[in-house]
Design an enzyme around this catalytic site. Structure first.
Site, PDB file in Angstrom:
ATOM      1  N   GLY A  19      65.276  49.553  30.521  1.00 40.43           N
ATOM      2  CA  GLY A  19      66.354  49.840  31.470  1.00 40.43           C
ATOM      3  C   GLY A  19      66.399  51.279  31.937  1.00 40.43           C
ATOM      4  N   ASN A  21      65.151  52.365  34.663  1.00 41.56           N
ATOM      5  CA  ASN A  21      65.508  52.301  36.094  1.00 41.56           C
ATOM      6  C   ASN A  21      66.980  51.943  36.278  1.00 41.56           C
ATOM      7  OD1 ASN A  21      63.123  52.681  38.070  1.00 41.56           O
ATOM      8  ND2 ASN A  21      62.254  51.540  36.350  1.00 41.56           N
ATOM      9  N   MET A  97      61.584  40.482  33.918  1.00 39.65           N
ATOM     10  CA  MET A  97      60.247  39.919  33.729  1.00 39.65           C
ATOM     11  C   MET A  97      60.245  38.389  33.730  1.00 39.65           C
ATOM     12  SD  MET A  97      58.383  42.443  33.855  1.00 39.65           S
ATOM     13  CE  MET A  97      58.000  44.116  33.409  1.00 39.65           C
ATOM     14  N   ILE A 100      61.222  33.900  39.434  1.00 44.51           N
ATOM     15  CA  ILE A 100      62.479  33.360  39.936  1.00 44.51           C
ATOM     16  C   ILE A 100      62.212  32.235  40.937  1.00 44.51           C
ATOM     17  CG2 ILE A 100      63.803  35.426  39.408  1.00 44.51           C
ATOM     18  CD1 ILE A 100      63.756  36.108  42.331  1.00 44.51           C
ATOM     19  N   HIS A 116      57.914  47.543  41.577  1.00 46.86           N
ATOM     20  CA  HIS A 116      56.698  47.111  40.884  1.00 46.86           C
ATOM     21  C   HIS A 116      55.767  48.308  40.721  1.00 46.86           C
ATOM     22  CE1 HIS A 116      53.683  44.291  39.516  1.00 46.86           C
ATOM     23  NE2 HIS A 116      52.814  44.948  40.251  1.00 46.86           N
TER      24      HIS A 116
HETATM   25  C1  GAR Z   1      59.191  49.485  35.508  1.00 50.92           C
HETATM   26  O1  GAR Z   1      58.042  50.300  35.419  1.00 50.92           O
HETATM   27  C2  GAR Z   1      59.038  48.479  36.628  1.00 50.92           C
HETATM   28  O2  GAR Z   1      58.285  48.979  37.705  1.00 50.92           O
HETATM   29  C3  GAR Z   1      58.304  47.371  35.937  1.00 50.92           C
HETATM   30  O3  GAR Z   1      58.909  47.282  34.681  1.00 50.92           O
HETATM   31  C4  GAR Z   1      59.299  48.595  34.263  1.00 50.92           C
HETATM   32  C5  GAR Z   1      60.703  48.520  33.716  1.00 50.92           C
HETATM   33  O4  GAR Z   1      61.027  49.727  33.086  1.00 50.92           O
HETATM   34  N1  GAR Z   1      58.429  46.142  36.652  1.00 50.92           N
HETATM   35  C6  GAR Z   1      57.466  45.239  36.718  1.00 50.92           C
HETATM   36  O5  GAR Z   1      56.391  45.361  36.149  1.00 50.92           O
HETATM   37  C7  GAR Z   1      57.791  44.024  37.572  1.00 50.92           C
HETATM   38  N2  GAR Z   1      56.644  43.235  37.799  1.00 50.92           N
HETATM   39  P1  GAR Z   1      62.532  50.044  32.698  1.00 50.92           P
HETATM   40  O6  GAR Z   1      63.060  48.832  31.903  1.00 50.92           O
HETATM   41  O7  GAR Z   1      62.458  51.265  31.850  1.00 50.92           O
HETATM   42  O8  GAR Z   1      63.294  50.262  33.963  1.00 50.92           O
END
Ligand code: GAR
Length: 210
Positions: A19, A21, A97, A100, A116
């Site tokens: 989390g 982001n 992840m 959907i 992504h």
């Molecule tokens: C992020 O790097 C995002 O780009 C990636 O998961 C990570 C989540 O990090 N998303 C994907 O790979 C989607 N296919 P976070 O939980 O620290 O935000």
């Protein structure tokens, strides 16, 4: 939506993991830089760190265990109920992840975005950072896109490059990718909230700030 008429959007963030982001989005909202409010976290992993982050930030969470439902459609129907109850305008996927389905995409098409960690259409799906390293590309990056029915296939809103150095590992590359994600995602969400993003088929236009 005209800029003058833009209202503060009600946002749900979907996440499955750390989390970081989510945290960046919360901090942007707290600083008054998002143009919207984060009303809900949707999380499919009760033990994920993002659940603690939501509690600490005072954001309500709908946390569920997919295995307790008969199908994807069944838990997504429940998610949609939560979104409607809170009058959510915009879904922001931040490391959610799960695949959907139309149950979620159709009622919210054009109002769901995802981040992504690759320059799509290269390296969609899981472990995008590892895929880029494995392939030997010299440049990878980050994509923010609208979500459609496919796997990381929706119209692209913004991209940022990240160079891969000799000797980079998944961890060192992730350390370069994450800070850029934390900068880019709140900027893109703010542009949407301010009515500066227009979707036209596969093409997305982002107008500058006035
Ligand atoms: C992020 O790097 C995002 O780009 C990636 O998961 C990570 C989540 O990090 N998303 C994907 O790979 C989607 N296919 P976070 O939980 O620290 O935000």
């Amino acid at each position: 939506m005209s800029r003058a008429a833009a209202k503060s959007l009600r946002i749900a963030v979907f996440a499955s993991g750390s989390g970081s982001n989510f945290q960046a989005l919360v901090e942007a909202a707290q600083a008054g830089k998002l143009g919207g409010s984060i009303e809900l976290l949707v999380c499919d992993r009760p033990k994920a760190k993002v659940v603690e982050r939501a509690a600490a930030a005072g954001v309500d969470a709908f946390v569920f265990r997919p295995k307790e439902y008969a199908s994807r459609e069944a838990y997504e129907a429940e998610i949609v109920r939560h979104l409607r109850e809170r009058e959510i305008d915009l879904i922001v996927m931040a490391g959610y992840m799960r695949i959907i389905t139309p149950t979620l995409v159709e009622p919210f098409y054009g109002r769901i975005v995802n981040i992504h960690p690759s320059l799509l259409p290269a390296f969609p799906g899981l472990n995008a950072i590892g895929q880029a390293l494995e392939h030997g590309v010299k440049l990878t990056g980050i994509t923010v896109h609208f979500v459609d029915g496919g796997m990381d296939t929706g119209p692209i809103i913004a991209q940022r490059p990240v160079e891969i150095a000799d000797g980079d590992s998944v961890d060192t590359l992730a350390d370069k990718v994450h800070p850029i994600e934390h900068e880019l995602y709140p900027e893109v969400v703010a542009a949407i909230c301010e009515g500066r993003v227009t979707l036209d088929g596969r093409h997305v236009r982002v107008a500058g700030k006035e």
